[in-house]
Design a protein around this motif. Structure first.
Motif, PDB file in Angstrom:
ATOM      1  N   ALA A 143       0.823  -1.208   0.000  1.00  0.00           N
ATOM      2  CA  ALA A 143       0.000   0.000   0.000  1.00  0.00           C
ATOM      3  C   ALA A 143       0.851   1.250   0.000  1.00  0.00           C
ATOM      4  O   ALA A 143       2.077   1.187   0.069  1.00  0.00           O
ATOM      5  N   ASN A 144       0.183   2.398  -0.047  1.00  0.00           N
ATOM      6  CA  ASN A 144       0.853   3.691  -0.074  1.00  0.00           C
ATOM      7  C   ASN A 144       0.791   4.359   1.288  1.00  0.00           C
ATOM      8  O   ASN A 144       0.190   3.872   2.226  1.00  0.00           O
ATOM      9  N   ILE A 199      -5.606   7.669   2.037  1.00  0.00           N
ATOM     10  CA  ILE A 199      -6.646   6.724   2.433  1.00  0.00           C
ATOM     11  C   ILE A 199      -6.697   5.651   1.354  1.00  0.00           C
ATOM     12  O   ILE A 199      -6.712   5.963   0.158  1.00  0.00           O
ATOM     13  N   LEU A 200      -6.724   4.400   1.775  1.00  0.00           N
ATOM     14  CA  LEU A 200      -6.620   3.274   0.850  1.00  0.00           C
ATOM     15  C   LEU A 200      -7.770   2.303   1.066  1.00  0.00           C
ATOM     16  O   LEU A 200      -8.190   2.072   2.197  1.00  0.00           O
ATOM     17  N   VAL A 201      -8.251   1.742  -0.032  1.00  0.00           N
ATOM     18  CA  VAL A 201      -9.241   0.671   0.034  1.00  0.00           C
ATOM     19  C   VAL A 201      -8.709  -0.505  -0.775  1.00  0.00           C
ATOM     20  O   VAL A 201      -8.223  -0.333  -1.891  1.00  0.00           O
ATOM     21  N   ALA A 202      -8.795  -1.697  -0.213  1.00  0.00           N
ATOM     22  CA  ALA A 202      -8.198  -2.879  -0.834  1.00  0.00           C
ATOM     23  C   ALA A 202      -9.103  -3.481  -1.895  1.00  0.00           C
ATOM     24  O   ALA A 202     -10.330  -3.313  -1.868  1.00  0.00           O
ATOM     25  N   ASP A 203      -8.481  -4.189  -2.825  1.00  0.00           N
ATOM     26  CA  ASP A 203      -9.233  -5.051  -3.728  1.00  0.00           C
ATOM     27  C   ASP A 203      -9.980  -6.102  -2.907  1.00  0.00           C
ATOM     28  O   ASP A 203      -9.514  -6.518  -1.839  1.00  0.00           O
ATOM     29  N   MET A 204     -11.132  -6.512  -3.409  1.00  0.00           N
ATOM     30  CA  MET A 204     -11.798  -7.677  -2.819  1.00  0.00           C
ATOM     31  C   MET A 204     -10.920  -8.900  -3.061  1.00  0.00           C
ATOM     32  O   MET A 204     -10.476  -9.151  -4.184  1.00  0.00           O
ATOM     33  N   LYS A 205     -10.634  -9.644  -2.003  1.00  0.00           N
ATOM     34  CA  LYS A 205      -9.757 -10.811  -2.103  1.00  0.00           C
ATOM     35  C   LYS A 205     -10.570 -12.075  -1.836  1.00  0.00           C
ATOM     36  O   LYS A 205     -11.152 -12.219  -0.751  1.00  0.00           O
ATOM     37  N   VAL A 206     -10.624 -12.977  -2.810  1.00  0.00           N
ATOM     38  CA  VAL A 206     -11.362 -14.228  -2.687  1.00  0.00           C
ATOM     39  C   VAL A 206     -10.373 -15.385  -2.649  1.00  0.00           C
ATOM     40  O   VAL A 206      -9.494 -15.491  -3.512  1.00  0.00           O
ATOM     41  N   VAL A 207     -10.506 -16.231  -1.650  1.00  0.00           N
ATOM     42  CA  VAL A 207      -9.667 -17.425  -1.530  1.00  0.00           C
ATOM     43  C   VAL A 207     -10.574 -18.638  -1.631  1.00  0.00           C
ATOM     44  O   VAL A 207     -11.430 -18.867  -0.765  1.00  0.00           O
ATOM     45  N   GLU A 226      -8.801  12.955  -9.762  1.00  0.00           N
ATOM     46  CA  GLU A 226      -9.433  11.646  -9.662  1.00  0.00           C
ATOM     47  C   GLU A 226      -8.720  10.779  -8.630  1.00  0.00           C
ATOM     48  O   GLU A 226      -7.514  10.955  -8.383  1.00  0.00           O
ATOM     49  N   PRO A 227      -9.433   9.812  -8.031  1.00  0.00           N
ATOM     50  CA  PRO A 227      -8.804   8.922  -7.046  1.00  0.00           C
ATOM     51  C   PRO A 227      -7.639   8.158  -7.655  1.00  0.00           C
ATOM     52  O   PRO A 227      -7.702   7.699  -8.800  1.00  0.00           O
ATOM     53  N   GLY A 228      -6.576   8.037  -6.883  1.00  0.00           N
ATOM     54  CA  GLY A 228      -5.447   7.220  -7.300  1.00  0.00           C
ATOM     55  C   GLY A 228      -4.536   7.863  -8.315  1.00  0.00           C
ATOM     56  O   GLY A 228      -3.651   7.192  -8.849  1.00  0.00           O
ATOM     57  N   LYS A 229      -4.704   9.176  -8.585  1.00  0.00           N
ATOM     58  CA  LYS A 229      -3.872   9.822  -9.596  1.00  0.00           C
ATOM     59  C   LYS A 229      -3.022  10.931  -8.973  1.00  0.00           C
ATOM     60  O   LYS A 229      -3.446  11.628  -8.063  1.00  0.00           O
ATOM     61  N   HIS A 230      -1.828  11.067  -9.537  1.00  0.00           N
ATOM     62  CA  HIS A 230      -0.846  12.049  -9.074  1.00  0.00           C
ATOM     63  C   HIS A 230      -0.764  13.166 -10.110  1.00  0.00           C
ATOM     64  O   HIS A 230      -0.427  12.929 -11.261  1.00  0.00           O
ATOM     65  N   HIS A 234      -4.208  -6.043  -1.517  1.00  0.00           N
ATOM     66  CA  HIS A 234      -3.643  -5.041  -2.420  1.00  0.00           C
ATOM     67  C   HIS A 234      -4.521  -3.799  -2.367  1.00  0.00           C
ATOM     68  O   HIS A 234      -5.695  -3.836  -2.725  1.00  0.00           O
ATOM     69  N   PHE A 235      -3.932  -2.690  -1.921  1.00  0.00           N
ATOM     70  CA  PHE A 235      -4.695  -1.469  -1.690  1.00  0.00           C
ATOM     71  C   PHE A 235      -4.628  -0.499  -2.862  1.00  0.00           C
ATOM     72  O   PHE A 235      -3.671  -0.494  -3.638  1.00  0.00           O
ATOM     73  N   ASN A 236      -5.653   0.329  -2.947  1.00  0.00           N
ATOM     74  CA  ASN A 236      -5.753   1.352  -3.980  1.00  0.00           C
ATOM     75  C   ASN A 236      -5.949   2.715  -3.331  1.00  0.00           C
ATOM     76  O   ASN A 236      -6.689   2.856  -2.359  1.00  0.00           O
ATOM     77  N   HIS A 237      -5.304   3.731  -3.902  1.00  0.00           N
ATOM     78  CA  HIS A 237      -5.515   5.093  -3.433  1.00  0.00           C
ATOM     79  C   HIS A 237      -6.936   5.537  -3.760  1.00  0.00           C
ATOM     80  O   HIS A 237      -7.404   5.363  -4.880  1.00  0.00           O
TER      81      HIS A 237
END
Length: 356
Positions: free
Chosen positions: A39-40, A141-149, A319-323, A167-170
């Motif tokens: 994550a960031n 602030i980060l939100v993760a991908d949905m992780k399915v096992v 936009e979210p996740g962009k620099h 795995h998180f996303n901005h």
């Protein structure tokens, strides 16, 4: 002036050997569910914009286990459970893989306080935060991908060999503001004494709906208020030259001075009219001239570094996740002098005559 947008899985195994040959030591409990992540920046211990967690960082994890038939076919396992990094990621009151179930699904948000102070559905990943204020010194602030096992994908997880990598996303935006001068001012001192972002949306509620697109969260922000951000300048900043700048030919900037760097902001669309337009206020001085203050609207920044402002694609939003990197180019046309002398004008000759 021209302004532009430039626009980790840990595995651990424990082998136990018995000294006597008459028995074999065997596992009697299901292995613990462990986590690892990428994550960031989130905490003030880190530089805004970095892509590494540090000790003390945390996230809140949510999730459930599922089986297709029988009683209790969907059971919540994690709900507001805080996972903290201290060399490795760990949490209190361990949960264990249940081989009677067919799959597990996990969600997460970081920092953990965003989830624990808000509302998160552990079986859909739907998130509604409390009202969040961006104070200018915030981290991401980060939100993760949905992780399915899935159990039928292999037994590496259910046997405890693999940790669950989140795995998180901005879901915020990252902004830098740089100032540069043109080659025309190569030998002239240019300084900036103040710079502020005004009319910026700085409060809002984060929502993530239950429709994780390709397992990725879709984030949205409300607008609950505006404010300003000011650069911290102990003294006037000396602006460097961009030798690649040409007023008619776009070029990648090759020199600039950072005034605001690593500012985490709430994603937002730029207003194009009215008093609520997001703007940059800059106070600068060229040579011996008096300092001047200019207001530049963010909706006027475009994607090409030239003098034209009306013929290029505008930077319409954060936009979210962009620099985003915004460049302000300072130029001036020097008052030059030359001189000549008006030739003597030829006039009618004068005569006189004396005779004695």
């Amino acid at each position: 002036m021209s302004m532009k947008k430039v626009v980790i899985l840990a595995a651990a195994a424990l082998t136990l050997a018995a000294c006597a040959k008459t028995y074999e030591l065997q596992e009697t409990a299901q292995p613990k569910i462990g986590f690892d992540t990428w994550a960031n920046n989130l905490t003030k211990a880190r530089t805004a914009g970095s892509n590494e967690f540090v000790d003390g960082d945390d996230f809140a994890v949510y999730g459930y286990k599922y089986k297709s038939s029988g009683d209790n076919n969907t059971v919540t396992v994690f709900d507001d459970v805080v996972v903290t990094k201290n060399s490795t990621w760990g949490y209190d009151v361990p949960r264990f893989w249940d081989s009677n179930y067919e799959k597990y699904t996990f969600y997460a948000v970081s920092p953990a306080s965003v989830g624990t102070s808000g509302t998160v559905d552990p079986q859909t990943g739907e998130i509604t935060s409390t009202n969040i204020t961006f104070a200018g010194n915030d981290n991401d602030i980060l939100v993760a991908d949905m992780k399915v096992v899935n159990k039928n994908d292999g037994n590496a997880y259910f046997n405890g060999y693999n940790t669950v990598e989140m795995h998180f996303n901005h879901v915020t935006s990252l902004v830098d503001i740089k100032v540069k001068k043109t080659p025309a001012l190569q030998d002239v001192a240019v300084t900036v004494s103040a710079l502020a972002l005004n009319n910026i949306e700085n409060k809002g509620v984060l929502t993530v709906n239950d429709a994780y697109t390709n397992n990725k969260p879709v984030a949205d922000w409300s607008n609950a208020g505006t404010g300003s951000y000011s650069a911290s300048l102990a003294s006037a900043a000396t602006i460097v030259e961009d030798p690649a700048f040409n007023a008619t030919t776009p070029a990648t900037p090759s020199g600039s001075t950072s005034i605001i760097e690593g500012l985490i902001v709430k994603p937002q669309t730029f207003e194009t009219s009215g008093n609520a337009r997001q703007q940059i206020s800059i106070t600068y001085k060229i040579g011996a001239e008096d300092a001047v203050t200019k207001e530049l609207y963010l909706s006027d920044f475009d994607t090409v570094d030239d003098a034209a402002q009306d013929d290029n694609t505008k930077v319409a939003k954060w936009e979210p996740g962009k620099h985003y990197t915004f460049y302000i180019t300072i130029d001036a046309k020097m008052i030059n002098f030359s001189a000549d002398i008006t030739p003597w004008a030829a006039v009618t000759s004068g005569y006189n005559y004396i005779l004695k």
